[in-house]
Scaffold this motif. Structure first.
Motif, mmCIF file in Angstrom:
data_model
loop_
_atom_site.group_PDB
_atom_site.id
_atom_site.type_symbol
_atom_site.label_atom_id
_atom_site.label_comp_id
_atom_site.label_asym_id
_atom_site.label_seq_id
_atom_site.Cartn_x
_atom_site.Cartn_y
_atom_site.Cartn_z
ATOM 1 N N MET A 224 -3.429 -4.153 0.985
ATOM 2 C CA MET A 224 -4.166 -3.002 0.457
ATOM 3 C C MET A 224 -5.459 -2.795 1.238
ATOM 4 S SD MET A 224 -2.616 -1.552 -2.194
ATOM 5 C CE MET A 224 -1.678 -1.844 -3.693
ATOM 6 N N TYR B 171 2.240 1.645 -3.443
ATOM 7 C CA TYR B 171 1.157 1.991 -4.366
ATOM 8 C C TYR B 171 0.781 3.458 -4.235
ATOM 9 C CZ TYR B 171 -3.475 1.962 -6.505
ATOM 10 O OH TYR B 171 -4.557 2.243 -7.283
ATOM 11 N N PRO C 189 0.800 -1.231 0.000
ATOM 12 C CA PRO C 189 0.000 0.000 0.000
ATOM 13 C C PRO C 189 0.825 1.269 0.000
ATOM 14 C CG PRO C 189 -0.203 -1.193 2.085
ATOM 15 C CD PRO C 189 0.484 -2.097 1.134
ATOM 16 N N ASP D 78 -10.420 -6.100 -3.411
ATOM 17 C CA ASP D 78 -9.048 -6.157 -3.917
ATOM 18 C C ASP D 78 -8.422 -7.476 -3.491
ATOM 19 O OD1 ASP D 78 -7.030 -3.921 -5.162
ATOM 20 O OD2 ASP D 78 -5.944 -5.424 -3.989
ATOM 21 N N GLY E 1 -7.818 -1.296 -4.434
ATOM 22 C CA GLY E 1 -6.523 -0.915 -3.887
ATOM 23 C C GLY E 1 -6.670 -0.347 -2.489
ATOM 24 N N THR E 2 -6.164 0.855 -2.279
ATOM 25 C CA THR E 2 -6.205 1.494 -0.965
ATOM 26 C C THR E 2 -7.459 2.331 -0.752
ATOM 27 O OG1 THR E 2 -4.853 3.274 -1.888
ATOM 28 C CG2 THR E 2 -3.692 1.532 -0.709
#
Length: 262
Positions: free
Chosen positions: A67, A11, A8, A62, A42-43
């Motif tokens: 994440m 990312y 994360p 996800d 994702g986050t």
């Protein structure tokens, strides 16, 4: 190797410029309302660009547990739910149909099962609901990128034991005909194309940018050799970039789609 798509912090660092800008632009095409599904969340960055007062329920999915752990901390709310898993394998029967869905910078990673993703999304979205879609598109003006990546990949494959056929990230890009045929359940309301060169000041910047596409290369080697192979890959690719033989660009298509009425 630090895989940016499963880390994360990495990312967030890598996506803070172009990807977040594209996500903000995509979500400005219409106002997400009601029940919202976010595939490859994702986050949870999509929640940064939506008016939470308009969202009855948000469900993000996800494959990375890291994440999702980050997203749960960053976006905790009673109407927000995050799920870990592959979208095509996760059951969503416990949820009502969604009014809108997001699939941002994600569909290309499902190739060759991209049609299955769109079909499942179609089944989950109410007729008349919106799908906010972005995905990687083929380059029109940087033809050398694929050639140099293939050249470097083949050099690396001669040095380390491989377990798959050679693949470069360009194999995960769509063209206009392929994406339109995939979206037959949806009407295209708005589309936008971004294609621009990307410059790097340092090797670390270069590696950060290529970590996503590098994961395609990473999986081609036996486990014990992967870190060495991918590090060599980045180093050799950067040598071409530094010498002016290799250019790269960001190319993505942004689309607002409306689920056809049944």
């Amino acid at each position: 190797m630090e895989n940016v798509w499963f880390n994360p912090e990495g990312y967030q660092r890598t996506s803070k410029h172009l990807q977040k800008r594209c996500l903000e632009l995509l979500l400005s095409f219409a106002t997400p309302r009601g029940r919202l599904l976010d595939v490859g969340c994702g986050t949870g960055n999509a929640l940064l660009f939506t008016d939470k007062q308009n969202i009855e329920q948000y469900v993000g999915i996800d494959i990375s547990k890291d994440m999702i752990a980050f997203a749960n901390l960053a976006h905790a709310a009673p109407n927000v739910r995050f799920l870990i898993g592959d979208f095509l394998e996760v059951s969503l029967d416990q949820f009502k149909r969604f009014d809108n869905a997001i699939c941002a910078a994600c569909l290309h990673w499902f190739i060759p099962r991209e049609q299955d993703v769109i079909n499942k999304l179609s089944a989950l979205i109410n007729p008349g609901g919106y799908l906010f879609l972005s995905c990687a598109f083929g380059f029109d003006y940087v033809p050398s990128e694929r050639a140099v990546q293939e050249q470097v990949l083949m050099e690396i494959r001669k040095k380390y034991p491989c377990i798959t056929e050679p693949v470069v990230f360009d194999d995960f890009r769509f063209n206009r005909a392929s994406i339109i045929s995939t979206l037959h359940d949806f009407e295209i309301i708005r589309s936008h194309r971004i294609e621009e060169p990307v410059q790097f000041k340092t090797f670390e910047d270069f590696k950060d940018w290529h970590l996503g596409s590098g994961s395609v290369v990473y999986g081609q080697f036996e486990e014990h050799a992967r870190d060495s192979a991918i590090n060599d890959y980045y180093q050799k690719l950067y040598q071409h970039y530094y010498a002016g033989r290799y250019s790269t660009a960001y190319s993505t298509g942004l689309m607002l789609l409306k689920k056809r009425m049944v």
